[in-house]
Structure formats: structure tokens, C-alpha cells
Design an enzyme around this catalytic site. Structure first.
Site, PDB file in Angstrom:
ATOM      1  N   THR A 278       0.930  -1.229  -0.085  1.00  0.00           N
ATOM      2  CA  THR A 278      -0.036   0.067   0.006  1.00  0.00           C
ATOM      3  C   THR A 278       0.670   1.265   0.060  1.00  0.00           C
ATOM      4  OG1 THR A 278      -1.692  -0.914   1.252  1.00  0.00           O
ATOM      5  CG2 THR A 278      -1.784   1.258   1.330  1.00  0.00           C
TER       6      THR A 278
ATOM      7  N   CYS B  33      25.597   0.264  12.080  1.00  0.00           N
ATOM      8  CA  CYS B  33      25.087  -1.181  11.784  1.00  0.00           C
ATOM      9  C   CYS B  33      26.134  -1.901  12.399  1.00  0.00           C
ATOM     10  CB  CYS B  33      24.929  -1.352  10.223  1.00  0.00           C
ATOM     11  SG  CYS B  33      23.876  -0.096   9.569  1.00  0.00           S
TER      12      CYS B  33
END
Ligand SMILES: *Cc1c(COP(=O)(O)O)cnc(C)c1O
Length: 393
Positions: free
Chosen positions: A236, A324
Site C-alpha cells: 500500500t 550497523c
């Protein structure tokens, strides 16, 4: 004092961006794929955002695909291009200093039998385009080189690499996440076939990004489902985040020169003072071709993590290694790729400035850093306080 110097990990959402997004949560909340007025109004905002983003990048609106961020965009670009290729054997070229969203994807592709060449960088962190030309083979499908590095800010010769790729008829992807705020990018002039962005790195919201795909380039899909994004990326359509990202990109382009001047002045002042006032401090990466907001330095005889935690107690947010890879004790692959030795790679700290960083904040950071480094060296078995020198065993 609270000082945020981790703008390469993420940025604050700009107030103008937030204001642009707000109507699309509770008022214009229709699904853009719906045929009724609620949906059509949302679709109109998405169309406008896409057109705005396209014009800033020198692209066509139909070449902009919305994703959940640059991690997805990078995965899609690499896996999509490789899997769409009909070559019997498949080879790709990237650099030794890419973000984990590229590196880890390459490692996955290697498991599928793809051969990957990781191009080395010089001591300033720059890829030599001739090394890329030399690595090209008969079966090379794709070249992916980041526009600017997230850890030490090196800006790569993207237009030259793009030209080589175009001359050889090979697809060229660039991860432009860290570059887009400060570097103007035109996908045609730079011969870029695919480009990844993530909004939260330039004062937009988290969880939204772009993959630019030049028309005519065929990629396998990564996300299967509905017919959104011209049937190429299901899910969506996220109207508020898309509107926010377009606004954030517009502000980057509008204020780029002023912000670059401000940040690069502070960056140079910061680097000069630390190099002069902190013994055994080293700049990682070169001073030219460096992002205006990036300072990455190593401090001999102490650990980056200890510096980070001490600065945090004083209200200063920085990063050691990349966001990270912190949490792991491996030194950063990027700092090692510069030829920095392992002990110094372990002591590297990234200070990433923002457009709102002030001179007062930088002065406070420098004073606090000096105290911190002195105190940690006082406790370090590698450092002799009396003599003011240290040695690695
Ligand atoms: C942050 C970053 C990404 C990943 O962006 P996400 O928003 O986490 O998907 C990719 N590449 C670079 C260079 C980055 O700095």
C-alpha cells in the site's frame, strides 16, 4: 548541553516536512489505489511528490519507485538486476567500502553463484575508475558504487564510473543516501541507471526511500503482491511518508549551498583543532572530496567505544564504526580499507554534523573530547602518562 553529531545514522525530521505530512494521516488518508475521491486525493499528492523528486534528480516521474528505504532499494537493484540477466555466468563489481545493505546483499548473491569483485580504495577512500574498467569482464552484469561513504565521507567519481559503465553497456547503480543532501545529482549527466535514497538521512521520515530505475532497465521484482508502483513494487502506497520525503528533498536542493558552506566551515574548524590539540589523533579519509558534514578520526591507545560512551555521558552523540556494525567488536571494514592499522581502526569515531549544528556545540565537543582522551589514556595500559607517549604491544 546536548549535542547530536550522528546525522549520518539518522536526522531529525524537518518541521516543514512534518507540516507537509500531517494532513495525510487523519484527513487525506484514502488508499491512493482506491477509485473514490478519498483515494484520488491521496493519489494526487503522491503524483505531485513523484514529479517533484524526479525533477530534482533529472529523471522522469515514471522512473521513480517508492520503497521502504535504501536497504530495500539496494536489495532490489542488485538482486533484481542480477536475476533479470540472462547471462549464463554472472559477475558484478562493487567497492570494498559499501554500506552493509550492499555488502550483505553481495554475499547473498555469491551464495547463488554470482561472482563479485570488490574494488579497493586509495588511502583517502576513493575508488579509481580505471580499476573498475580493468575489472569488467564478458559476463559483468552490474556495477554498484556508492556516491559517498557513510563512515568517512569520501565522495566517489560517479560521473566517470557512469561513463565507463555506459561505454561498456553495463548497468550502473549508485547508493546516493549520504550524498544527496550536499551533492547535486543528475542521473542523465552522470549516466546512472539506478539510484537509492532513504528519506531519514536528509531530514525526512524513516521507513521510506526511492529506487530510481532508468526506463528500459529490466529488474526482477523483490516484493510481490498488489499492483502498486506500476506493478513493480507491491505494498500500500505510503502517502504521508512520500509527501514528507519529497518535501525533504526539495529543502535539500533549495538550501544546499548555504548548508554546505556552514557545515564544511565547522567541519574544517573541528578537524584542524583536534589535529592540533589532541596528540595522536588522525583523520580517516582525505580532506578533499569529503562530505561537508563528515569528521572521522582515530585516537591512539584508546578504544572508540570508550570514547563514545564517555561522550554520551556528557550529552554528545557520536558513532564508532558504522551504526550497523557497532555492537560487534570487529573494526570497521571501511576504515580498514583505507589502510589504517587495526589498533587505530578500533579507535575511530565518526562525528557527523547537521545543518543545524552550531559552533558552540563544536567547541563544547572539542573540549569534552580533549578531557575524555586524556582521562582514557590515563587508564590505558598502552599509554605512558609521564612521557606522554604510548606503544602498542
Ligand atoms: C543508512 C544507509 C542505508 C540504509 O538506509 P535504510 O534507511 O536503513 O534502509 C544505505 N546506504 C547508506 C550509504 C546509508 O547510509
Amino acid at each position: 548541553m546536548k549535542v547530536y553529531l550522528d546525522n549520518s545514522a539518522t536526522t531529525a525530521v524537518d518541521k516543514e516536512v512534518l507540516d507537509a505530512m500531517l494532513p495525510y494521516f487523519c484527513e487525506i488518508y484514502g488508499n491512493p489505489s482506491s477509485l473514490h475521491a478519498f483515494g484520488r486525493n491521496a493519489q494526487k499528492a503522491v503524483d505531485e511528490a513523484r514529479a517533484k523528486i524526479a525533477s530534482i534528480l533529472g529523471a522522469k516521474a515514471s522512473e521513480i519507485y517508492f520503497t521502504s528505504g535504501a536497504t530495500e532499494s539496494n536489495n532490489w537493484a542488485l538482486k533484481g538486476a542480477i536475476r533479470a540477466s540472462k547471462n549464463a555466468k554472472k559477475h558484478m563489481i562493487t567497492s570494498a567500502i559499501e554500506h552493509p545493505a550492499i555488502m550483505d546483499t553481495c554475499h547473498e548473491l555469491e551464495k547463488e553463484g554470482v561472482e563479485v569483485t570488490y574494488i579497493k580504495v586509495n588511502h583517502e577512500g576513493i575508488v579509481n575508475p580505471e580499476d573498475i574498467r580493468a575489472a569488467i569482464r564478458e559476463d559483468t552484469v552490474l556495477i554498484s558504487i556508492m556516491t559517498a561513504n557513510n563512515e568517512m565521507g569520501a565522495i566517489q567519481p560517479i560521473a566517470e564510473i557512469g561513463k565507463i559503465a555506459r561505454d561498456e553497456g553495463i548497468l550502473f547503480h549508485t547508493d546516493a543516501v549520504q550524498a544527496i543532501e550536499s551533492q547535486p545529482i543528475n542521473v542523465d549527466n552522470m549516466n546512472i541507471d539506478m539510484l537509492s535514497l532513504s528519506a531519514h538521512k536528509f531530514h525526512g521520515p524513516k521507513g521510506i526511500g526511492i529506487l530510481y530505475i532508468r526506463s528500459g532497465v529490466r529488474l526482477d521484482k523483490l516484493i510481490h503482491g498488489g499492483h502498486q508502483e506500476r506493478r513493480q513494487r507491491a505494498g500500500t502506497t505510503n502517502t504521508p511518508l512520500i509527501v514528507g520525503m519529497a518535501k525533504a528533498l526539495e529543502i535539500c536542493a533549495r538550501d544546499r549551498d548555504r548548508n554546505n558552506r556552514h557545515m564544511s566551515e565547522l567541519r574544517d574548524y573541528f578537524i584542524d583543532r583536534v589535529l592540533n590539540e589532541v596528540p595522536y589523533s588522525y583523520l580517516n579519509g582525505g580532506r578533499e572530496k569529503r562530505l561537508p558534514n563528515n569528521v572521522n578520526m582515530s585516537f591512539g591507545f584508546i578504544e572508540g567505544e570508550s570514547i563514545l560512551m564517555t561522550l554520551d555521558l556528557k550529552g554528545i552523540a557520536v558513532s564508532s564504526g558504522s551504526a550497523c556494525s557497532s555492537g560487534s567488536l570487529e573494526p570497521s571494514h571501511v576504515i580498514l580499507a583505507l589502510g589504517v592499522r587495526e589498533e587505530l581502526a578500533h579507535s575511530s569515531i565518526r562525528f557527523s554534523l547537521g545543518r543545524d549544528t552550531t559552533k558552540e556545540e563544536i567547541d563544547y565537543t572539542i573540549e569534552t573530547l580533549k578531557e575524555t582522551v586524556d582521562r582514557l589514556r590515563g587508564m590505558s595500559p598502552l599509554f605512558n602518562v609521564e612521557k606522554g607517549t604510548g606503544s602498542y604491544v
